[in-house]
Motif scaffolding. Structure first.
Motif, short mmCIF file in Angstrom:
data_model
loop_
_atom_site.label_atom_id
_atom_site.label_comp_id
_atom_site.label_asym_id
_atom_site.label_seq_id
_atom_site.Cartn_x
_atom_site.Cartn_y
_atom_site.Cartn_z
N LEU A 156 -0.45 46.53 -17.10
CA LEU A 156 -1.84 46.06 -16.72
C LEU A 156 -1.77 44.47 -16.63
CD1 LEU A 156 -4.41 47.62 -15.67
CD2 LEU A 156 -5.41 47.05 -17.63
N SER A 160 3.84 40.99 -13.98
CA SER A 160 3.01 39.75 -13.74
C SER A 160 3.13 38.97 -12.43
CB SER A 160 2.75 38.84 -14.99
OG SER A 160 2.21 39.84 -16.08
N ALA A 184 -8.35 44.27 -12.60
CA ALA A 184 -6.87 44.40 -12.98
C ALA A 184 -6.04 45.04 -11.90
CB ALA A 184 -7.01 45.06 -14.24
N VAL A 228 -4.11 41.53 -15.88
CA VAL A 228 -5.34 41.01 -15.75
C VAL A 228 -5.55 39.45 -15.73
CG1 VAL A 228 -7.37 40.54 -17.19
CG2 VAL A 228 -6.05 42.80 -17.40
N PHE A 231 -2.22 39.34 -20.19
CA PHE A 231 -3.19 38.58 -19.55
C PHE A 231 -2.54 37.05 -18.94
CE2 PHE A 231 -5.11 40.88 -22.98
CZ PHE A 231 -6.41 41.22 -22.33
N VAL A 286 -0.61 45.67 -21.54
CA VAL A 286 -1.54 44.85 -21.02
C VAL A 286 -0.95 43.15 -20.97
CG1 VAL A 286 -3.94 44.04 -21.03
CG2 VAL A 286 -3.45 46.32 -21.93
N ASN A 328 -11.70 37.23 -13.89
CA ASN A 328 -12.67 38.00 -15.08
C ASN A 328 -13.37 36.73 -15.72
OD1 ASN A 328 -11.85 40.98 -15.08
ND2 ASN A 328 -9.83 39.90 -14.83
#
Length: 239
Positions: free
Chosen positions: A148, A218, A138, A150, A186, A184, A155
């Protein structure tokens, strides 16, 4: 006590807004928990107070739906700028204070508000976070709020739409590496200039429809780690 409020949404993030320049709201923590409840209150991701500022047109104070202090919120910043303009608190180009930093915003038209964010306070790339028996790669970016990032392809996640955000996101949000927790995001790469993002927001403690500071974090991670090129240069803000 009767208090006037405004309900606004920015790209799916929804907020309950109050003009609190007279200081009538004394307990915003309890207020946020009550009015943000989607079953027994008005329902929102958080509340935003407009308060007096000695250094800007006004101060933005943001609390998450669970009553925790939210710091800065990108979509909330656009909403509060629109409301301040509607109430005559600020002109089309304005500056406001949030979490001890100054932000600039501009009313483009009835539907568009532009918000200028400063450079991120902190960036950490290539983190390895252990959850149970698995390590997640991450990247961390503080874009006014801690995030964060990810990437799914880093992954082994094949389909971002099938991620249980409220399960995996919650585990990463409370990872012991982050003392005060983190949001978080994604992220999947869609094209050379397009990403898909899903966000678990702390304070809301679940997935939200959008996240402004998360989008910025992001994009920054995508530019730094995926070698995306900036499509536009920054514009100077003039009052």
């Amino acid at each position: 006590m009767r208090i006037e409020f405004f309900k606004m949404t920015g790209a799916g993030n929804d907020f309950i807004m109050f003009d609190n320049r007279d200081g009538k709201i004394k307990n915003p923590v309890e207020l946020a928990r009550w009015v943000c409840d989607r079953h027994f209150g008005v329902g929102a991701d958080g509340i935003i107070l407009i308060e007096k500022s000695e250094t800007a047109d006004f101060k933005m104070v943001y609390y998450n739906s669970d009553g925790s202090f939210g710091g800065m919120c990108g979509n909330g910043g656009r909403c509060v700028a629109k409301l301040a303009y509607m109430l005559g608190i600020a002109k089309e180009k304005m500056k406001f204070e949030a979490n001890k930093k100054l932000y600039f915003a501009e009313i483009i038209d009835d539907e568009k508000v532009k918000l200028y964010l400063p450079n991120p306070r902190k960036r950490e790339f290539n983190l390895k976070l252990k959850l149970d028996k698995k390590f997640f790669k991450a990247h961390f970016v503080d874009s006014g709020a801690p995030h964060l990032v990810v990437f799914t392809d880093e992954n082994g996640i094949k389909n971002i739409e099938k991620i249980n955000i409220n399960n995996l996101g919650k585990k990463l949000r409370f990872h012991p590496r982050f003392k005060h927790g983190t949001n978080v995001n994604f992220v999947s790469i869609i094209a050379e200039d397009t990403i898909r993002m899903r966000t678990y927001e702390r304070g809301v403690e679940g997935e939200t429809l959008a996240c402004g500071t998360g989008s910025v974090a992001s994009v920054i991670a995508s530019v730094e780690k995926k070698k995306y090129k900036n499509s536009r240069q920054g514009e100077n803000f003039k009052r």
